[in-house]
Design an enzyme around this catalytic site. Structure first.
Site, short mmCIF file in Angstrom:
data_model
loop_
_atom_site.label_atom_id
_atom_site.label_comp_id
_atom_site.label_asym_id
_atom_site.label_seq_id
_atom_site.Cartn_x
_atom_site.Cartn_y
_atom_site.Cartn_z
N ARG A 88 -15.98 -13.41 -19.99
CA ARG A 88 -17.25 -13.38 -19.28
C ARG A 88 -17.16 -14.10 -17.97
O ARG A 88 -18.16 -14.22 -17.26
CB ARG A 88 -18.25 -14.15 -20.10
N ARG A 171 -30.20 -14.93 -18.51
CA ARG A 171 -28.91 -14.35 -18.92
C ARG A 171 -28.47 -13.26 -17.94
O ARG A 171 -27.29 -13.11 -17.65
CB ARG A 171 -29.02 -13.79 -20.34
P1 AP5 Z 1 -23.70 -12.48 -26.68
O1 AP5 Z 1 -24.04 -12.48 -28.10
O2 AP5 Z 1 -22.43 -11.89 -26.24
O3 AP5 Z 1 -24.91 -11.84 -25.89
P2 AP5 Z 1 -25.00 -10.88 -24.60
O4 AP5 Z 1 -23.81 -10.61 -23.79
O5 AP5 Z 1 -26.14 -11.43 -23.86
O6 AP5 Z 1 -25.15 -9.53 -25.21
P3 AP5 Z 1 -26.11 -9.10 -26.33
O7 AP5 Z 1 -25.49 -9.34 -27.66
O8 AP5 Z 1 -27.46 -9.69 -26.07
O9 AP5 Z 1 -26.23 -7.55 -26.02
P4 AP5 Z 1 -25.25 -6.36 -26.38
O10 AP5 Z 1 -24.66 -5.82 -25.11
O11 AP5 Z 1 -24.30 -6.72 -27.48
O12 AP5 Z 1 -26.31 -5.30 -26.86
P5 AP5 Z 1 -26.69 -4.75 -28.32
O13 AP5 Z 1 -25.63 -3.83 -28.79
O14 AP5 Z 1 -27.13 -5.84 -29.21
O15 AP5 Z 1 -23.76 -13.97 -26.14
C1 AP5 Z 1 -24.85 -14.82 -26.41
C2 AP5 Z 1 -24.63 -16.17 -25.76
O16 AP5 Z 1 -23.43 -16.77 -26.29
C3 AP5 Z 1 -24.38 -16.13 -24.25
O17 AP5 Z 1 -25.58 -16.13 -23.53
C4 AP5 Z 1 -23.57 -17.43 -24.07
O18 AP5 Z 1 -24.40 -18.56 -24.07
C5 AP5 Z 1 -22.72 -17.47 -25.31
N1 AP5 Z 1 -21.42 -16.80 -25.11
C6 AP5 Z 1 -20.94 -15.71 -25.79
N2 AP5 Z 1 -19.74 -15.36 -25.35
C7 AP5 Z 1 -19.41 -16.24 -24.36
C8 AP5 Z 1 -18.31 -16.40 -23.50
N3 AP5 Z 1 -17.25 -15.54 -23.56
N4 AP5 Z 1 -18.32 -17.41 -22.60
C9 AP5 Z 1 -19.34 -18.26 -22.54
N5 AP5 Z 1 -20.45 -18.17 -23.30
C10 AP5 Z 1 -20.49 -17.17 -24.21
O19 AP5 Z 1 -27.95 -3.86 -27.90
C11 AP5 Z 1 -29.16 -4.45 -27.46
C12 AP5 Z 1 -30.37 -3.76 -28.11
O20 AP5 Z 1 -30.50 -2.44 -27.60
C13 AP5 Z 1 -30.23 -3.60 -29.64
O21 AP5 Z 1 -31.48 -3.77 -30.24
C14 AP5 Z 1 -29.70 -2.17 -29.81
O22 AP5 Z 1 -30.07 -1.63 -31.06
C15 AP5 Z 1 -30.35 -1.46 -28.64
N6 AP5 Z 1 -29.50 -0.41 -28.08
C16 AP5 Z 1 -28.14 -0.41 -27.95
N7 AP5 Z 1 -27.70 0.73 -27.37
C17 AP5 Z 1 -28.81 1.45 -27.09
C18 AP5 Z 1 -29.03 2.73 -26.45
N8 AP5 Z 1 -28.02 3.47 -25.98
N9 AP5 Z 1 -30.32 3.14 -26.33
C19 AP5 Z 1 -31.35 2.39 -26.78
N10 AP5 Z 1 -31.22 1.20 -27.39
C20 AP5 Z 1 -29.96 0.72 -27.53
#
Ligand code: AP5
Ligand code: MG
Ligand code: ZN
Length: 213
Positions: A88, A171
């Site tokens: 990231r 974020r």
């Molecule tokens: P992390 O858990 O990685 O969160 P993020 O990157 O903010 O990503 P999300 O998990 O929120 O989203 P996603 O892209 O996985 O989407 P999802 O598939 O769930 O990190 C959380 C925290 O941890 C960070 O803020 C940081 O503090 C820390 N952290 C983690 N890794 C780190 C690192 N390497 N370095 C430093 N800090 C770190 O989908 C989202 C929603 O949309 C779901 O409800 C899903 O069902 C829906 N959805 C998905 N696809 C579609 C579609 N095509 N159409 C409609 N709805 C959809």
């Protein structure tokens, strides 16, 4: 096969990574899931990570890198893995590159799931997550079979602490500042592939499998 998922928070990295893991039989490695599991279990790492996560900030590289390298050194990662949420930052990407090159190996693809900021905030409020197995649902797009219960493991689904609108906005800022530069980083390595993440998740997956073969 070694794959990196890139994309804004809520772009669908976790959703697609899980489908890739199931189809290709490789582990889905999410640093966010690892941190959340530690928060839930009240470990020292979890308590430290939570300070950053609750603000929508990144957990410091020193902490994150070690966890990730330990995880991919495990036996089940021998034949590959799909990384979701790591790297990231450019320093994280450099450490990963070095570690993989030392094994005489390489990353095959960095898949950028592209979704504009406007779509993200709407998506996040509807998301429900299973902290036990990492599965993700959505109240409208992917409802669980039984309300509030994970289809995969039967545990309770929750709204993540960092999915509040204000935190999501932060974020997104952090993403644009610190993570988006990785798009250029992997473009320069000729392994970046971008897919449209705004379409139905099955169609996003089809676009990805067309790339992975
Ligand atoms: P992390 O858990 O990685 O969160 P993020 O990157 O903010 O990503 P999300 O998990 O929120 O989203 P996603 O892209 O996985 O989407 P999802 O598939 O769930 O990190 C959380 C925290 O941890 C960070 O803020 C940081 O503090 C820390 N952290 C983690 N890794 C780190 C690192 N390497 N370095 C430093 N800090 C770190 O989908 C989202 C929603 O949309 C779901 O409800 C899903 O069902 C829906 N959805 C998905 N696809 C579609 C579609 N095509 N159409 C409609 N709805 C959809
Ligand atoms: Mg995720
Ligand atoms: Zn579950």
């Amino acid at each position: 096969m070694k794959i990196i998922m890139l994309g804004a928070p809520g772009a669908g990295k976790g959703t697609q990574a899980q489908m890739i893991a199931d189809k290709y039989g490789i582990p889905h490695v999410s640093t966010g899931d690892i941190f959340r599991e530690n928060v839930k279990n009240g470990t020292e790492l979890g308590m430290e990570a939570k300070k950053y996560m609750d603000r929508g900030a990144l957990v410091p590289d020193e902490l994150t890198v070690k966890i990730l390298l330990d995880r991919v050194a495990q036996d089940d990662c021998k034949n590959g893995y799909v990384l979701d949420g790591f790297p990231r930052t450019i320093p994280q990407a450099e450490v990963l590159d070095k570690a993989i090159r030392e094994l005489g190996d390489q990353i095959d693809y960095a898949i950028n799931v592209d979704v504009p900021d406007e779509n993200i905030i709407r998506r996040m409020s509807g998301r429900r997550a299973c902290l036990a197995c990492g599965a993700t649902f959505h109240l409208e797009h992917v409802p669980p079979k039984k309300e509030g219960i994970c289809d995969r493991c039967g545990k309770e689904l929750v709204l993540r602490d960092d999915d509040k609108e204000e935190t999501v906005k932060n974020r997104l800022l952090v993403y644009h500042e610190q993570t988006q530069p990785l798009i250029d980083f992997y473009t320069a390595q000729n392994i970046l592939k971008t897919v449209d993440g705004t379409v139905d998740m099955k169609d996003v997956f089809t676009a990805i499998t067309n790339i992975l073969g």
